[in-house]
Enzyme design. Structure first.
Site, mmCIF file in Angstrom:
data_model
loop_
_atom_site.group_PDB
_atom_site.id
_atom_site.type_symbol
_atom_site.label_atom_id
_atom_site.label_comp_id
_atom_site.label_asym_id
_atom_site.label_seq_id
_atom_site.Cartn_x
_atom_site.Cartn_y
_atom_site.Cartn_z
ATOM 1 N N ASP A 283 44.997 11.795 -25.217
ATOM 2 C CA ASP A 283 46.095 12.581 -25.772
ATOM 3 C C ASP A 283 45.796 14.073 -25.786
ATOM 4 O O ASP A 283 46.608 14.895 -25.333
ATOM 5 C CB ASP A 283 46.413 12.110 -27.193
ATOM 6 C CG ASP A 283 47.057 10.734 -27.212
ATOM 7 O OD1 ASP A 283 47.151 10.109 -26.136
ATOM 8 O OD2 ASP A 283 47.451 10.266 -28.300
ATOM 9 N N ARG B 77 41.537 16.348 -43.053
ATOM 10 C CA ARG B 77 42.488 17.269 -42.425
ATOM 11 C C ARG B 77 42.392 18.705 -42.946
ATOM 12 O O ARG B 77 42.515 19.654 -42.151
ATOM 13 C CB ARG B 77 43.920 16.746 -42.550
ATOM 14 C CG ARG B 77 44.201 15.424 -41.828
ATOM 15 C CD ARG B 77 43.318 15.185 -40.666
ATOM 16 N NE ARG B 77 43.681 14.025 -39.858
ATOM 17 C CZ ARG B 77 42.832 13.404 -39.071
ATOM 18 N NH1 ARG B 77 41.573 13.826 -38.998
ATOM 19 N NH2 ARG B 77 43.210 12.368 -38.350
ATOM 20 N N ASP C 146 49.703 13.105 -40.671
ATOM 21 C CA ASP C 146 48.757 14.139 -40.257
ATOM 22 C C ASP C 146 49.430 15.431 -39.834
ATOM 23 O O ASP C 146 48.884 16.518 -40.044
ATOM 24 C CB ASP C 146 47.869 13.613 -39.123
ATOM 25 C CG ASP C 146 46.681 12.828 -39.646
ATOM 26 O OD1 ASP C 146 46.411 12.902 -40.864
ATOM 27 O OD2 ASP C 146 46.020 12.134 -38.847
ATOM 28 N N SER D 119 45.353 2.104 -33.144
ATOM 29 C CA SER D 119 45.163 3.537 -33.310
ATOM 30 C C SER D 119 44.099 3.714 -34.382
ATOM 31 O O SER D 119 44.235 3.182 -35.491
ATOM 32 C CB SER D 119 46.476 4.194 -33.755
ATOM 33 O OG SER D 119 46.260 5.548 -34.084
#
Length: 457
Positions: free
Chosen positions: A18, A100, A129, A182
């Site tokens: 990605d 994050r 996210d 994922s």
């Protein structure tokens, strides 16, 4: 709407499919210079290969950043969160959420260092996210441009992504193969979402779990460990002092060995939908249990209770991406103030997925054995309890004397309770059925009914 002219963008880059596609897409779509940033948060994968992949895609050597953030991550993010005993919706230990804000901070720092005017991430438009990253960016640099490719491009399937990679000569090094889940990993946890797990009734397949042995296959003999705390943070295991990251790594090893820290939950995402996720948080699960144990003997009762009341709000702020908000910082200051005397040792027993606290001690413990003993003592006058109880009951006593019907209602017989259960419409403190019965005097003699009606006219 015309795209904002971008000179240079800092991309959160893993080197996988990605983000490799995003790198090329940024170069072509925005015609901008790209800076790559790869964070080592203890995810268990080699991060250096991302450097060569970035160079192979034309990134200047001075624009490739690979940072070891393991100690900073645990010391400045994980540990403060665990001082609060933070847990989202009763189960999730926030392993992805807490990473994050650190990634966002480093991206902004790199943007300022390199003169970049934009930052970019690979989060999709369905997840949390994107919110966490971008709230962090804008809190730390209100003028930064944010590029979220998944909200702009039409590469919305793995087939399209692979075709784009093929057309643009992107070497995906075998990573184009579809993964069953994922996943996101760092020192605190690893998460699994998607595919087989999208049906919340499907049991996770055993080979999905990458870190921990199943509780059924864990050792048949229990293992004991002792965690030492100072100012609310773990500082040693079995009397051996360690750095924050090493503490968590060591606890992960213990947890993985004994099948500790697996959960399977359906959580409420900030963007609106429910999502099913499975997590392994071995060391964090042990830390949470131990921290609450040391707090149980070192925190004042009301201090501890107030912390528990604040915790869900604190956890929600982290989950939703508000780490840099004024309210999170305010709560953190209050939480940290409670930790000054949270120090001592906690002894734990690890066995087949379970953590049992078997001992706790502190030089400044508030536990008083002479007050708590069941034997004779000279420090507690048991007669004092009578006044304490009557003062706490005083409002009941007054209400009972002033409003005797309240007691009568609470003492209603089973037949009345059954009728009340069927009458769901309420008016004030009584159901309609109760009001009708009271007016007409149901259950009374004829004389009592007449007297009752006279009194209530």
């Amino acid at each position: 709407m015309a795209k904002r002219k971008i000179k240079k963008a800092v991309l959160a880059y893993s080197g996988g499919l990605d983000t490799s596609i995003i790198l090329k897409w940024l170069q072509d779509e925005y015609e901008c210079e790209v800076v790559t940033f790869t964070a080592d948060l203890g995810q268990g994968e080699e991060v250096e290969p991302a450097r060569q992949k970035a160079l192979d895609m034309g990134i200047k050597p001075e624009n490739v950043f690979i940072l070891d953030l393991r100690e900073e991550f645990v010391k400045d993010y994980v540990f403060p969160m665990f001082r609060a005993n933070a847990i989202y919706e009763g189960e999730y230990l926030l392993g992805t959420s807490i990473a994050r804000p650190l990634i966002s901070k480093k991206q902004i720092e790199i943007a300022h260092k390199t003169g970049a005017d934009a930052v970019s991430h690979g989060a999709t438009g369905k997840g949390n996210d994107q919110v966490r990253f971008e709230l962090g960016y804008l809190a730390l640099d209100p003028d930064i441009a944010v590029i979220a490719p998944w909200r702009e491009w039409d590469l919305n399937s793995r087939t399209k992504l692979l075709k784009y990679a093929e057309d643009h000569g992107i070497d995906i090094d075998g990573k184009g193969q579809a993964k069953p889940y994922s996943m996101d990993a760092n020192l605190l946890h690893i998460s699994y979402e998607g595919e087989h797990l999208e049906n919340p009734f499907n049991e996770p397949e055993e080979d999905m779990w990458l870190w921990s042995v199943s509780p059924e296959n864990a050792p048949d003999e229990a293992e004991y460990i002792t965690i030492s705390y100072k100012n609310g943070d773990p500082v040693a295991i079995n009397r051996e002092e360690m750095s924050p990251a090493t503490i968590l790594e060591t606890l992960n090893a213990y947890g993985n060995k004994h099948g500790i820290g697996r959960i399977d939950i359906v959580e409420n995402r900030y963007v609106g939908m429910k999502a099913r996720g499975c997590y392994e948080t071995p060391g964090g699960t042990i830390m949470l249990k131990a921290h609450r144990a040391i707090e149980s003997i070192t925190l004042d009762r009301e201090e501890a209770h107030m912390k528990d009341e604040l915790m869900p709000k604190y956890a929600k702020l982290i989950y939703q991406g508000f780490w840099w908000s004024a309210e999170r910082r305010m709560l953190q200051a209050a939480i940290d103030a409670t930790q000054d005397h949270v120090q001592g040792d906690v002894k734990l027993k690890l066995y087949k997925g379970n953590i049992t606290v078997v001992g706790r001690r502190s030089d400044i413990s508030l536990y008083s054995e002479e007050h708590s003993t069941f034997e004779e003592d000279e420090v507690y006058n048991q007669k004092d309890a009578e006044g304490f109880i009557r003062l706490n009951a005083l409002r009941f006593i007054i209400e009972g004397k002033k409003q005797p019907e309240r007691i009568a209602a609470m003492m209603a017989n089973d037949e009345e309770e059954e009728v009340v259960e069927e009458c769901r419409i309420e008016t004030g403190s009584f159901t309609i059925c109760q009001r009708i019965k009271r007016f007409f005097g149901f259950g009374k003699t004829e004389e009592e009914k007449e007297e009752y009606i006279k009194k209530n006219k």
